[in-house]
Design a protein around this motif. Structure first.
Motif, PDB file in Angstrom:
ATOM      1  N   ASP A 511       0.833  -1.202   0.000  1.00 21.25           N
ATOM      2  CA  ASP A 511       0.000   0.000   0.000  1.00 21.25           C
ATOM      3  C   ASP A 511       0.867   1.252   0.000  1.00 21.25           C
ATOM      4  OD1 ASP A 511      -2.747   1.053   0.129  1.00 21.25           O
ATOM      5  OD2 ASP A 511      -2.085   1.869   2.058  1.00 21.25           O
ATOM      6  N   ALA A 512       2.055   1.163   0.607  1.00 20.69           N
ATOM      7  CA  ALA A 512       2.956   2.314   0.626  1.00 20.69           C
ATOM      8  C   ALA A 512       3.416   2.690  -0.773  1.00 20.69           C
ATOM      9  CB  ALA A 512       4.168   2.009   1.506  1.00 20.69           C
ATOM     10  N   LEU A 514       1.614   2.428  -3.526  1.00 22.25           N
ATOM     11  CA  LEU A 514       0.524   3.163  -4.170  1.00 22.25           C
ATOM     12  C   LEU A 514       0.264   4.507  -3.511  1.00 22.25           C
ATOM     13  CD1 LEU A 514      -1.877   0.158  -4.744  1.00 22.25           C
ATOM     14  CD2 LEU A 514      -0.491   1.316  -6.439  1.00 22.25           C
ATOM     15  N   GLN A 515       0.704   4.648  -2.248  1.00 17.10           N
ATOM     16  CA  GLN A 515       0.562   5.932  -1.579  1.00 17.10           C
ATOM     17  C   GLN A 515       1.649   6.910  -1.990  1.00 17.10           C
ATOM     18  OE1 GLN A 515      -1.947   6.881   0.209  1.00 17.10           O
ATOM     19  NE2 GLN A 515      -2.979   4.897   0.230  1.00 17.10           N
ATOM     20  N   GLY A 516       2.643   6.429  -2.744  1.00 23.08           N
ATOM     21  CA  GLY A 516       3.676   7.313  -3.262  1.00 23.08           C
ATOM     22  C   GLY A 516       4.836   7.544  -2.322  1.00 23.08           C
ATOM     23  N   GLU A 517       5.043   6.655  -1.344  1.00 24.01           N
ATOM     24  CA  GLU A 517       6.155   6.830  -0.426  1.00 24.01           C
ATOM     25  C   GLU A 517       7.487   6.671  -1.166  1.00 24.01           C
ATOM     26  OE1 GLU A 517       5.941   4.522   3.083  1.00 24.01           O
ATOM     27  OE2 GLU A 517       3.883   5.094   3.583  1.00 24.01           O
ATOM     28  N   PRO A 520       9.303   2.545   0.100  1.00 22.99           N
ATOM     29  CA  PRO A 520       8.389   1.611   0.770  1.00 22.99           C
ATOM     30  C   PRO A 520       9.168   0.433   1.354  1.00 22.99           C
ATOM     31  CG  PRO A 520       8.231   1.420  -1.607  1.00 22.99           C
ATOM     32  CD  PRO A 520       9.097   2.601  -1.347  1.00 22.99           C
ATOM     33  N   THR A 529       0.553  -4.607   4.729  1.00 24.59           N
ATOM     34  CA  THR A 529      -0.676  -4.081   4.124  1.00 24.59           C
ATOM     35  C   THR A 529      -0.501  -4.059   2.613  1.00 24.59           C
ATOM     36  OG1 THR A 529      -1.091  -2.711   6.070  1.00 24.59           O
ATOM     37  CG2 THR A 529      -2.283  -2.157   4.045  1.00 24.59           C
ATOM     38  N   ARG A 531      -2.374  -4.079  -1.441  1.00 27.93           N
ATOM     39  CA  ARG A 531      -3.550  -3.678  -2.222  1.00 27.93           C
ATOM     40  C   ARG A 531      -3.537  -4.455  -3.535  1.00 27.93           C
ATOM     41  NH1 ARG A 531      -4.746   2.551  -3.446  1.00 27.93           N
ATOM     42  NH2 ARG A 531      -4.627   2.538  -1.164  1.00 27.93           N
ATOM     43  N   THR A 554      -7.735  -3.404  -0.058  1.00 31.15           N
ATOM     44  CA  THR A 554      -6.549  -3.615   0.767  1.00 31.15           C
ATOM     45  C   THR A 554      -6.793  -4.760   1.729  1.00 31.15           C
ATOM     46  OG1 THR A 554      -7.315  -1.965   2.357  1.00 31.15           O
ATOM     47  CG2 THR A 554      -5.849  -1.207   0.605  1.00 31.15           C
ATOM     48  N   ARG A 651       5.866   3.800 -11.112  1.00 27.21           N
ATOM     49  CA  ARG A 651       5.808   4.450  -9.793  1.00 27.21           C
ATOM     50  C   ARG A 651       6.671   5.699  -9.769  1.00 27.21           C
ATOM     51  NH1 ARG A 651       8.829   4.419  -4.978  1.00 27.21           N
ATOM     52  NH2 ARG A 651      10.464   3.211  -5.989  1.00 27.21           N
ATOM     53  N   ARG A 655       5.477   9.533  -9.400  1.00 24.61           N
ATOM     54  CA  ARG A 655       5.965  10.384  -8.324  1.00 24.61           C
ATOM     55  C   ARG A 655       6.575  11.669  -8.879  1.00 24.61           C
ATOM     56  NH1 ARG A 655      10.778   8.083  -4.976  1.00 24.61           N
ATOM     57  NH2 ARG A 655      11.903   9.024  -6.720  1.00 24.61           N
TER      58      ARG A 655
END
Length: 1024
Positions: A511-512, A514-517, A520, A529, A531, A554, A651, A655
Motif C-alpha cells: 500500500d505504501a 501506491l501511496q507514493g512513499e 516503501p 498491508t 492492495r 486492501t 511508480r 511520483r
C-alpha cells in the motif's frame, strides 16, 4: 476471328486466320454525284464520323483535305468510268488528323442503273502490325529449339514443330490427327492427357508438368520432360484447343533423383542415429545399435563390449587376454538360434582371430562367414553354415571406437539371396557404429554415476521446454510495460502467464507503493498491508476470483506471503494440501474455496526492482496437472522481475509527475481578485496521465490604481525542469510587472532571465509569453508578445478579433526586440489569453484551432464568465491531452460610483480644500469614515507636492477594492523622491509623511505626465 482450314499432308485440317479480318474493315458506298449512300460501323471506328454525319455528305469535302480534294475528284471520275483502283491514301479523321487507309474500290451499278462506287478500306498501320505479328509468331513456332504443339479440343495434334518431333522420334506428319497416347506409348501419356483435359475444361494454365519415359528417339535411355499447357480461345471465347511447350529436363531430373536418393539416405541416417544413445544405459544403447542395423543394413547383428570396461575393473590390464561381453543381438529371422547366443555372455577372444585384429587395428575387418568361427562353443559350425543358406557371406567386424579408445565391436552380416553391402550401406553401418561407440562410451562413463545420470535426464527434460519458455519470455518483453500505468502493467503480467504458465494469478502491491512513499518497506514482523491491483483466472466461473481480494481492495498479507516479501525470495509449495493452505491464504474462510477449485500447486514471487520490494505475484495451478518446478520458479522470477521494473518505472514516473504537478500548481495563482470594472475567470489543466507535466503558466498581477496585468506563458519541454523554469520566469515577470514596467520591457528582461536559466541547465530552455496590462477604468490595454498565441477579443455585438501583435521571438533566444501595442477593450468586451495546448493537437493545426476558438468565444455572449470558460474547454479539449492548458478570460464591466470617484483639479484655485471635502464626502458615502482624517491629510500632501514640484495637479481619483486607493495626476513626468528634511526646512516632509502613514504608495508614468498614489487598508469588518 474466322479460320480457314487447309488440308495437310496427313489429311488433318490446319486453321490459319485471315489477317484482314483481324483489323476493322470500313465499307462505304458513294453515288455518282459524290455523296455517301452507305457508312459502316468500322468506318465510324476508323474515322470517327457517325452514319448520320456521313450519309448524304459529299465524300471529298468530308474526308479529303483541300490539298487532296482535286486529286480525289479526278480519281472518283475514273472509278465511275469503270476503272478499279486500290492503294493507300490519307483520309481526314473527325478529330482533324489524317489516317492512312489502304483502299480497294469497285465501280458498281445501282438498282436504277446509275453508277456507284464501293470502297473497302483498312488502317494500314494495324494491318501491317498484324501481318508482322503473324510472321513473328510463325517464325517463333518453326524456329524455336523448344518443343511446341497445338492440339484441338479432342487433344489431337493439329500442329507441332520439328523440335518436338525430334524429341518424340516421330515425324511431324505422323503426329497430326493423333493423340499423345497413340504416338508415345512408352511414357506416362494418360497422365499428360489428363492434365490437358483439365486445362481445356478450366482454362487454368499448368506450368512445369513433368513426364518421363522412353521414346523412339532414344529407346535405350529414360528421359524426363517439363511441359506447360494453356487453353486456346478465339476472341468471342470459343475454345479451340490446347497449346504446349515442352523442354527436355533429363539432366535435371537425374540430378533431382540422385539428390532425392541422397536425401533419403541422409534421412535414414538421421533417423537411425537419432535412435541410438537415447539413454545412458549400456545395454539399452547396444540394443539400439543392433536394432538400427537390422534390417536397414544387415540381417544379423551382434554388439560386444570389452568386459573390463563394462565391469569397471581398471586393474585388468593384461593385454594378452581379451574378453568381450555380448550386450545385444538382433536378427531378421525368428528361427535364428538365439538360445546359443545369450545376452551378457562373456567370451575370450583368440589373439589371432579376426575379432582381435579388428579391435587391435581399430579398422573394420571383412571375412567370409564360413571362415569365421563362432565365439560360443555351444553352436556347431555346420548349423551356422546351414543358417547362412548354404553359401558363404561377408561378415563385417567393426570396432566401436570413441575418443581414441576401442570399447568393443559390432559384428553384422547378410544372409540368403540379399544383395551384398553397397557403399552406402557400409557408410551407414560405419556411421551407426561410430555413433553407438560414443553413446556406449558415455554410458560406460556414467553407468555408476546415477546421480549425474539423473541430472542429465532432468537437463534433457528441461531442454524440451526451453523453446516454450523462451517464447513466453520474448512475448513478455513486448507485452509487459507498454504503458506507465501501474494497474495496467500488473494486468499485462496476468494476461501473459494465463493459461500458458498458471491458471490463477494475483498481483498485489504494498500500500505504501501506491501511496507514493519514497522508500516503501516491508514490516520486520507480522503481516504487510497490500492492495490488489490485478487478478486473473482461467475459464468462466471465477471460483477463486470471488474468494480473492477485489482489485483496489486492501488486506493484510498471509504468513507465507509476508515471509517471501521480507526475504525477497520466491516460495514454492509444489504440492498444496489443507495444512499448507493455512499459510498461503490470508484468512481461514478461503481454504475451502481453494480446495474446491482444485488448486494443487502454488508459487509466490516477490516483485523486486532496484533493490526494493514493491509487492508480490502469486501463481497457482488448478487445471494444469503439472506441479511447479525449480525451472518454473526461475521463469516466474524472470517474468516478475520484468513486471517489477515496469511497475517501478511507472511508480517513479507518477511520483515525478506528481512532484512536478505540485510544484507547478504551487507556482500558479491560488486566488484571483476581480478589480473594479473587470471580471476574471481562468482555467488550468495539466497534461493527461500519459504525458509529463508541462511548463504552462498564467498569472493575474494586481497593479496600482485598479489596473491589472494578465500574463500567459509556456516553457518548452516537460517535467520538473520545465516546471522549475516556469516558476523562475513567473517570479521574474511578476516582480517586473509590479514595477510598472511597459510589457515590452518586461519581456526583454524575461528574455535575459530565460537565457541565464538555459545556460545553467546546460542546454537551451525557451518559453513563449504574452503580457497584457489592462486599465479597467479607461478600458485601455497595452500588450506585448514573445512568440505566443495572440489574444482574442470579443465585442458585445459578437464580432471577434485576433489581436495583431508583433510576434517577437520566444524567450531565451536573445537579441530580438519586443514591441508594445495599445488597444481599447470595449465595454462588456471579452479578452481571452491561452496557451497553444488549447488550440493545437496532432490532428489539428494551430490555425484551425484558433478558428475554432474564435467561433466558440463568439457564441459566449450570454451567461457568466465561468460558464464561458467551461464552454471553451468543452469545445476545444477532447480525448487525452499532450500538453498543459492555461486560459484566462477577462470581461470589462461598468464601474459604479460605489467603487470609483473622480474630481478634476485643473484651474481650481482652492483645489486642496475642495479635494479634502470631496474625499470626506466620498468616504462617507462608501462607509469608510474611519479613514477620513488619514485620507484628507495624505491627499492634501500629494496635491501640495504636485503644486510645488510638478506644475499643477490635474485630477484626483479614489478607488475602493481590497484597499482604498487615492491617486493624484499631474503633468510632470518626474517621479517624486523620498528625502529626509532638515529641522529648519519648511517643506520636504509631505512624501515622507505619505511613506509613513500609507499602507503603500508609488507613482507611474502616463502619456500626459504621471500619477502619484497611495493605498490605505480597509478597516476590519468592512466588506471589499
Amino acid at each position: 476471328m474466322t479460320e480457314v482450314e487447309h488440308e495437310s499432308h496427313g489429311g488433318a485440317a490446319e486453321t490459319r486466320p485471315e489477317p484482314l479480318l483481324m483489323v476493322p474493315i470500313a465499307t462505304a458506298l458513294v453515288q455518282y454525284d459524290g455523296r455517301i449512300l452507305h457508312w459502316s460501323d468500322d468506318a465510324r471506328a476508323l474515322l470517327g464520323y457517325t452514319a448520320e454525319e456521313a450519309v448524304g455528305a459529299p465524300a471529298a469535302q468530308l474526308l479529303a483535305g483541300p490539298e487532296h480534294r482535286a486529286e480525289v475528284l479526278e480519281l472518283f471520275e475514273r472509278i465511275l468510268a469503270g476503272e478499279s483502283w486500290s492503294g493507300v491514301f490519307p483520309v481526314r479523321h473527325q478529330a482533324g488528323h489524317y489516317v492512312n487507309l489502304e483502299f480497294r474500290t469497285h465501280p458498281v451499278t445501282g438498282p436504277d442503273g446509275l453508277p456507284l462506287v464501293l470502297a473497302v478500306a483498312s488502317d494500314v498501320t494495324a494491318l501491317r502490325r498484324v501481318q508482322a505479328d503473324l510472321a513473328v509468331l510463325d517464325g517463333f513456332f518453326t524456329q524455336s529449339p523448344v518443343g511446341m504443339a497445338v492440339y484441338d479440343d479432342q487433344l489431337r495434334f493439329v500442329r507441332l514443330n520439328e523440335a518436338l518431333a525430334r524429341i518424340n522420334g516421330v515425324p511431324v506428319t505422323d503426329h497430326l490427327g493423333r493423340k499423345v497416347t497413340e504416338i508415345l506409348p512408352g511414357i506416362n501419356a494418360a497422365e499428360i492427357e489428363g492434365v490437358m483435359r483439365h486445362v481445356l475444361a478450366t482454362g487454368e494454365p499448368v506450368l512445369d508438368a513433368r513426364s518421363h519415359g522412353r521414346t523412339t528417339a532414344d529407346p535405350g535411355h529414360e528421359h524426363a520432360w517439363s511441359a506447360s499447357y494453356f487453353r486456346l480461345e478465339d476472341p468471342p471465347g470459343r475454345v479451340l484447343g490446347v497449346s504446349s511447350t515442352i523442354v527436355d529436363v533429363t539432366g535435371r531430373y537425374l540430378a533431382e533423383s540422385r539428390a532425392a536418393r541422397a536425401q533419403e539416405r541422409l534421412t535414414l541416417l538421421v533417423d537411425a542415429t537419432a535412435s541410438i544413445g537415447t539413454t545412458l544405459d549400456l545395454h539399452r544403447t547396444a540394443r539400439e545399435l543392433a536394432e538400427a542395423m537390422v534390417p536397414r543394413v544387415a540381417d544379423l547383428s551382434g554388439v560386444f563390449a570389452l568386459e573390463r570396461l563394462v565391469t569397471g575393473d581398471a586393474d585388468d590390464t593384461d593385454s594378452s587376454i581379451t574378453r568381450v561381453r555380448r550386450l545385444a543381438l538382433a536378427s531378421t529371422d525368428p528361427t535364428y538360434p538365439n538360445e546359443f547366443l545369450p545376452v551378457d555372455a562373456v567370451y575370450t577372444i583368440d589373439p589371432g582371430s579376426a575379432y582381435a585384429r579388428a579391435m587391435t587395428t581399430g579398422r573394420t575387418v571383412v571375412v567370409p562367414s564360413w571362415d569365421l568361427p563362432p565365439l560360443t562353443h555351444d553352436m556347431r559350425v555346420e548349423s551356422l553354415q546351414g543358417y547362412w543358406g548354404g553359401r558363404s557371406r561377408s561378415v563385417r567386424i567393426t570396432p566401436l571406437t570413441a575418443r581414441g579408445t576401442v570399447l568393443g565391436m559390432v559384428v553384422y552380416s547378410r544372409r540368403g539371396e540379399r544383395e551384398s553391402f553397397a557403399e552406402a550401406d557400409i557408410t551407414l553401418g560405419d556411421e551407426l557404429a561410430s555413433r553407438a561407440a560414443v553413446a556406449i562410451d558415455n554410458a560406460r562413463l556414467y553407468t555408476r554415476e546415477r546421480e549425474a545420470a539423473e541430472d542429465r535426464r532432468r537437463a534433457l527434460d528441461a531442454a524440451q521446454t526451453a523453446t516454450e519458455r523462451l517464447a513466453l519470455l520474448n512475448e513478455a518483453s513486448s507485452r509487459i510495460g507498454t504503458s506507465l500505468d501501474l494497474a495496467r502493467t500488473a494486468e499485462e503480467l496476468v494476461e501473459v502467464v494465463i493459461p500458458r504458465f498458471a491458471d490463477f494469478v494475483t498481483v498485489d502491491l504494498l500500500d505504501a507503493v501506491l501511496q507514493g512513499e519514497e522508500s516503501p518497506t516491508v514490516p520486520a514482523f507480522g503481516s504487510a498491508t497490500m492492495r490488489a491491483v490485478a487478478v486473473g483466472e482461467l475459464g468462466p466461473g471465477g471460483t477463486l476470483t470471488g474468494a480473492a481480494d477485489p482489485v483496489g481492495g486492501t488486506s493484510q498479507s498471509a504468513q507465507l506471503y509476508a515471509q517471501s516479501l521480507r526475504s525477497g525470495r520466491s516460495i514454492l509449495v509444489a504440492e498444496v494440501d489443507r495444512e499448507s493452505l493455512a499459510r498461503i491464504v490470508a484468512s481461514p474462510d478461503r481454504i475451502q474455496p481453494a480446495l474446491d477449485a482444485g488448486m494443487h500447486s502454488y508459487l509466490m514471487v516477490p516483485l523486486l526492482a532496484r533493490g526494493r520490494v514493491l509487492g508480490g505475484a502469486e501463481f497457482m495451478r488448478l487445471r494444469n496437472p503439472e506441479s511447479f518446478t525449480a525451472a518454473d520458479v526461475a521463469l516466474a522470477e524472470e517474468l516478475a522481475a520484468r513486471a517489477a521494473v515496469a511497475i517501478d518505472n511507472a511508480r517513479l514516473y507518477r511520483r515525478e509527475r506528481d512532484t512536478a504537478l505540485t510544484l507547478q500548481r504551487s507556482l500558479l495563482p491560488q486566488r484571483v481578485h476581480n478589480p473594479p470594472g473587470l471580471e476574471i475567470a481562468y482555467r488550468y489543466l495539466p497534461a493527461s496521465q500519459l504525458s509529463e507535466v508541462g511548463g504552462d503558466w498564467f498569472d493575474v498581477v494586481p497593479l496600482s490604481c485598479g489596473r491589472v496585468a494578465l500574463v500567459v506563458g509556456d516553457v518548452t519541454g516537460h517535467g520538473l525542469r520545465a516546471a522549475a523554469t516556469m516558476g523562475q520566469l513567473r517570479t521574474v515577470a511578476r516582480t517586473l510587472i509590479t514595477l510598472d514596467m511597459d510589457p515590452a520591457r518586461v519581456l526583454r528582461r524575461l528574455d535575459e532571465a530565460a537565457e541565464i536559466a538555459g545556460e545553467g541547465a546546460g542546454e537551451g530552455q525557451y518559453a513563449t509569453c504574452v503580457c497584457v496590462v489592462l486599465d479597467p477604468v479607461e478600458r485601455a490595454c497595452t500588450a506585448a508578445c514573445a512568440g505566443h498565441v495572440p489574444p482574442v477579443i470579443s465585442a458585445p455585438d459578437g464580432s471577434i478579433q485576433v489581436l495583431d501583435l508583433p510576434p517577437g521571438a520566444p524567450l531565451g533566444v536573445g537579441g530580438v526586440p519586443f514591441e508594445s501595442v495599445e488597444f481599447a477593450l470595449p465595454e462588456h468586451g471579452l479578452l481571452v489569453l491561452c496557451t497553444d495546448g488549447l488550440i493545437e493537437r496532432r490532428d489539428r493545426d494551430l490555425d484551425a484551432g484558433l478558428d475554432l476558438l474564435r467561433e466558440t468565444v463568439a457564441a459566449q455572449r450570454d451567461g457568466g464568465l465561468e460558464r464561458s470558460c467551461d464552454a471553451v474547454l468543452a469545445s476545444l479539449v477532447t480525448g487525452s491531452r499532450e500538453d498543459d492548458i492555461a486560459v484566462i478570460m477577462a470581461r470589462s464591466r461598468p464601474i459604479g460610483p460605489d467603487r470609483i470617484a473622480t474630481l478634476a483639479l485643473t484651474g481650481d484655485r482652492a483645489m486642496v480644500g475642495h479635494a479634502r471635502r470631496f474625499a470626506r464626502r466620498t468616504l462617507a458615502d462608501w462607509g469608510l469614515t474611519a479613514l477620513t482624517d488619514q485620507t484628507e491629510l495624505l491627499t492634501s500632501e500629494l496635491i501640495t507636492n504636485a503644486l510645488v514640484h510638478a506644475g499643477a495637479p490635474t485630477q484626483l481619483r479614489l478607488f475602493r477594492n481590497q484597499a482604498l486607493t487615492v491617486e493624484v495626476a499631474d503633468v510632470d513626468s518626474h517621479a517624486p523622491k523620498l528625502r529626509r528634511a532638515l529641522e529648519d526646512d519648511e517643506g520636504g516632509r509631505g512624501i515622507h509623511l505619505v511613506n509613513e502613514l500609507a499602507h503603500r504608495w508609488g507613482s507611474r508614468a502616463t502619456r500626459l505626465g504621471k500619477v502619484v498614489w497611495f493605498e490605505l487598508e480597509l478597516p476590519l469588518g468592512v466588506p471589499d
